[in-house]
Write a protein that holds these residues in place. Sequence first.
Motif, PDB file in Angstrom:
ATOM      1  N   HIS A   1       0.701  -1.417   0.179  1.00 10.59           N
ATOM      2  CA  HIS A   1      -0.037  -0.283  -0.300  1.00 10.59           C
ATOM      3  C   HIS A   1       0.530   1.200  -0.506  1.00 10.59           C
ATOM      4  O   HIS A   1       0.917   2.225  -0.658  1.00 10.59           O
TER       5      HIS A   1
ATOM      6  N   ASP B   1      -5.504   7.657  -0.130  1.00 12.49           N
ATOM      7  CA  ASP B   1      -4.575   6.960  -0.756  1.00 12.49           C
ATOM      8  C   ASP B   1      -4.824   6.829  -1.870  1.00 12.49           C
ATOM      9  O   ASP B   1      -4.198   7.925  -1.950  1.00 12.49           O
TER      10      ASP B   1
ATOM     11  N   ASN C   1      -5.504   3.864   4.924  1.00 13.59           N
ATOM     12  CA  ASN C   1      -5.766   3.438   3.822  1.00 13.59           C
ATOM     13  C   ASN C   1      -4.502   2.540   3.575  1.00 13.59           C
ATOM     14  O   ASN C   1      -4.405   1.422   2.615  1.00 13.59           O
ATOM     15  N   LEU C   2      -3.812   2.617   4.264  1.00 16.02           N
ATOM     16  CA  LEU C   2      -2.121   1.837   4.413  1.00 16.02           C
ATOM     17  C   LEU C   2      -2.297   0.748   5.053  1.00 16.02           C
ATOM     18  O   LEU C   2      -1.744  -0.362   5.149  1.00 16.02           O
TER      19      LEU C   2
END
Length: 374
Positions: free
Chosen positions: A133, A304, A326-327
């Motif tokens: 990510h 993101d 989001n990671l």
Amino acid sequence: MCEKEFELKQKGKLARLTNRTFKFDPRIKDGWFSAVYFLKTSKIVANRIPRQTVSMQFFQKNEAIVCGMDEAIALLHTFAANPQNLKIWALNDGDKISPFETVLMVEGYYEDFGYLEGIIDGILARRTSVATHVYNVVQAASGKQVIFMGDRDDHFSQQAGDGYAAYIGGMSAQATYAMNEWWGSDGVGTMPHALIQLFNGDLIQACEAYLATFPEDNLVALVDYNNDVIEDSLKVARHFGNKLYGVRVDTSANMVDQYFLRNQHEFGQYDLRGTNPRLIKLLRRHLDAEGFQHVKIIVSGGFDSTKIRLFEQLKTPVDSYGVGSNLLKVNIGFTGDCVRLNGKEQAKQGRRYQFNPRLQPVRYAAEQHAEREE
């Protein structure tokens, strides 16, 4: 202060990080974190058919950046019975991997290491997910700084490993000291909304207090507290001049900044909710118009790789991105399969022995310790 293992590895003095870095919970040895069926299988094998050599290989199903290899190897070297007898081949943290590619292979007696299979899967899944990510976000940001702000998005006990995985993915600016524990030194960051609240909503007073307490730091003002980003940015820029390093915009996704409420002709042309490209472009324009070209713009809130890519495609004048939750989504799963028995292929249908020429042989960690002590 003694060097971190990571620093020794960077200098070529250490091949792999060990348990001195990872500090595993000793209850792993007792099977506390292993699925019960692995424990039962190990006991059956030890009692009924001991000393069967298995080849266990690990893979996943995505294009990814692998991470957790050193951790998985350290786990085996710390908790396997007779770890010096295991044969291990592995990729390196940070390697790009393909779907179904073997990233780790272990050969030895099943009863010596089989109960660690699920833990290895979990290590590789989390670390690789975070690293991948982060890599995607860093690529989307086109070389601009990205700050790892994931401290509030998961259990605090995960910060050291997540911070390491984020570093492997390409992100060196991180929010806590713990995130830097395995690889770096200090966390980065300036002020939360709470600091402004404690000064009764007065952004200028909050910034003055920050500068007085941390005079060597770059002053970055958090400018969305009053949901009036442009006016508050100009206010701090006029007050602090060259002392103001930057402003951070963290507008909530369900809010529309007051600038647009005063300039309703903007409605209908853009999505004006949250931290959006139009707001940032107007902020840059107003700062530059008053001579504050030096003030950097940092954005955060729901970013993101997709949102960053949109900002970049629209040439939004952002200097740094702050990214958090989001990671940390674990969406890359690993599987460990026993594919050979005593040197002959033996695996469930759909699986087969698949040696990867990219794998590197791994030496037992005790030898690395001995080399460092000489």
